[in-house]
Motif scaffolding. Structure first.
Motif, short mmCIF file in Angstrom:
data_model
loop_
_atom_site.label_atom_id
_atom_site.label_comp_id
_atom_site.label_asym_id
_atom_site.label_seq_id
_atom_site.Cartn_x
_atom_site.Cartn_y
_atom_site.Cartn_z
N ILE A 267 53.57 -49.07 -36.32
CA ILE A 267 52.12 -49.04 -36.53
C ILE A 267 51.86 -48.35 -37.86
O ILE A 267 52.11 -47.16 -38.02
N TYR A 268 51.38 -49.11 -38.84
CA TYR A 268 51.06 -48.55 -40.16
C TYR A 268 49.57 -48.21 -40.20
O TYR A 268 48.73 -49.05 -39.88
N TRP A 269 49.26 -46.99 -40.61
CA TRP A 269 47.89 -46.52 -40.47
C TRP A 269 47.27 -45.93 -41.73
O TRP A 269 46.08 -45.60 -41.75
N GLY A 270 48.02 -45.80 -42.83
CA GLY A 270 47.50 -45.14 -44.02
C GLY A 270 47.45 -46.03 -45.24
O GLY A 270 48.11 -47.07 -45.30
N LEU A 282 44.85 -41.39 -33.97
CA LEU A 282 44.64 -42.68 -33.33
C LEU A 282 45.93 -43.50 -33.30
O LEU A 282 46.24 -44.16 -32.30
N ALA A 283 46.70 -43.45 -34.40
CA ALA A 283 47.97 -44.17 -34.45
C ALA A 283 48.95 -43.63 -33.40
O ALA A 283 49.69 -44.40 -32.77
N GLU A 284 48.94 -42.32 -33.20
CA GLU A 284 49.80 -41.73 -32.18
C GLU A 284 49.38 -42.17 -30.78
O GLU A 284 50.22 -42.38 -29.90
N ALA A 287 50.75 -45.57 -30.44
CA ALA A 287 52.21 -45.47 -30.28
C ALA A 287 52.57 -45.05 -28.86
O ALA A 287 53.50 -45.58 -28.25
N GLY A 288 51.81 -44.11 -28.33
CA GLY A 288 52.06 -43.65 -26.97
C GLY A 288 51.84 -44.73 -25.94
O GLY A 288 52.54 -44.82 -24.93
N ALA A 289 50.86 -45.59 -26.19
CA ALA A 289 50.56 -46.67 -25.25
C ALA A 289 51.60 -47.78 -25.30
O ALA A 289 51.84 -48.46 -24.30
N SER A 290 52.25 -47.96 -26.44
CA SER A 290 53.10 -49.14 -26.65
C SER A 290 54.58 -48.86 -26.77
O SER A 290 55.39 -49.78 -26.69
N SER A 291 54.94 -47.62 -27.03
CA SER A 291 56.31 -47.21 -27.38
C SER A 291 56.69 -47.59 -28.80
O SER A 291 57.84 -47.48 -29.20
N PHE A 292 55.72 -48.02 -29.62
CA PHE A 292 55.98 -48.29 -31.04
C PHE A 292 56.04 -46.98 -31.81
O PHE A 292 55.70 -45.92 -31.29
N LYS A 293 56.43 -47.05 -33.06
CA LYS A 293 56.52 -45.88 -33.92
C LYS A 293 55.36 -45.88 -34.91
O LYS A 293 55.11 -46.88 -35.58
#
Length: 354
Positions: A267-270, A282-284, A287-293
């Motif tokens: 997840i790119y956020w910046g 928000l990105a975290e 990430a927590g919902a999906s297991s993505f980084k």
């Protein structure tokens, strides 16, 4: 054994699914004319074996054949009873670019998919999301514990599931002599008739390198002429597909945007520290919902998410839903669904930044 004449839009996976046989069996009984890498040309006759076990067809929430503009048109009719659809533009080849809207709230969220032709599984994902959302709303059911009906009183979801219909069609069906840009595409692809690597639109322009946010810098390190990937065009926003999304975004001034791609489960956020300070949190959550980084930035510029952050100073995210080489295999759809739907639902609970 029956004989089947291939129609325009057919693929091996579609023919196998519609006849309830395995792709491997289809290849075996047509081994004199087909290989796994082949596209099947309209007019070709295939031998279809007797149907086998269908348990693989009944699996829940999985994509069993290529999803493109033809499938979207059929599903648009299914969704018409619940959601508004609107054509916001056309592709280089004149295909409609469709917007779907769900909800009636003040907060506006925007999801987009298949910027790159070989990432078409995200079109399937977003359309399947809408179909399940329709059922949940009709049955007044919660989804992962979330009151969807209540959320959509405060939120309007905007979805453009297929930004690049021409590129997706080329990846899925290959190039035939009747194609409007046959000579141009054949030259760009250096005479090869395999297009699984193709991420650009019909004229070899990468729609996610078309945005006025570091465009010159990105162009300096990218191909300088039409190419299957990464060529950003002669200038920003030259392509009709990018213009359609640009005009929609300027009109609606979204609170937050999520652009779906399929490479890396990140997840790119910046963008150059122009993003609001809350974006990392928000990105975290995503990430927590999906297991993505969650990763601040990718090593590229001129993307839609970059431009949105620069233009509006609001949260924008590039969501990479898959792992592997694009186009991801059909079996990846199960993992994409399971990991990404909680992320999408989590984004619906974000504050309004407009």
């Amino acid at each position: 054994m029956i004989s089947y004449q291939v129609k325009k839009g057919d693929t091996l996976a579609k023919v196998a699914y519609n006849n309830k046989v395995r792709i491997t069996d289809l290849l075996f009984f047509n081994r004199d004319i087909l290989s796994e890498m082949d596209y099947i040309s309209p007019g070709t006759y295939l031998q279809i074996p007797e149907p086998g076990p269908v348990s693989h067809i009944m699996e829940k929430s999985a994509c069993f054949y290529e999803y493109g503009f033809r499938e979207l048109e059929k599903d648009r009719e299914v969704l018409a009873e619940s959601f508004v659809s609107e054509q916001i533009g056309t592709s280089r080849l004149g295909k409609p670019i469709w917007l779907f809207k769900a909800g009636q709230g003040k907060k506006k969220l925007f999801f987009s998919g298949t910027w790159h032709g070989n990432e078409w599984l995200n079109t399937w994902l977003l359309m399947e999301f809408l179909k399940v959302l329709q059922k949940k709303l009709n049955n007044k059911e919660k989804w992962y514990g979330i009151d969807i009906d209540g959320l959509l009183d405060q939120t309007t979801i905007y979805i453009v599931p297929l930004v690049n219909p021409d590129g997706a069609e080329l990846v899925q069906e290959g190039l035939n002599g009747q194609h409007q840009y046959y000579n141009e595409i054949y030259k760009i692809n250096q005479g090869f008739n395999v297009f699984h690597h193709w991420s650009a639109n019909a004229l070899g322009v990468d729609l996610n390198h078309q945005w006025p946010a570091g465009w010159k810098e990105e162009a300096a390190s990218s191909p300088n002429c039409p190419f299957p990937r990464h060529y950003g065009g002669e200038a920003p926003l030259t392509e009709p597909e990018a213009r359609a999304v640009y005009e929609l975004t300027m009109k609606e001034e979204f609170s937050c945007v999520l652009a779906f791609h399929s490479q890396g489960e990140e997840i790119y956020w910046g963008y150059r520290e122009m993003e609001p300070s809350i974006s990392s949190k928000l990105a975290e959550r995503l990430a927590g919902a999906s297991s993505f980084k969650a990763v601040r930035t990718a090593d590229s510029k001129a993307g839609y998410k970059d431009w949105f952050i620069k233009e509006f100073k609001r949260p924008g995210f590039t969501i990479e839903t898959g792992v592997g080489q694009n186009p991801l295999p059909l079996e990846s759809s199960v993992r994409i669904w399971i990991t990404t739907i909680p992320l999408i639902l989590e984004s619906l609970t974000f504050p309004d930044f407009s």
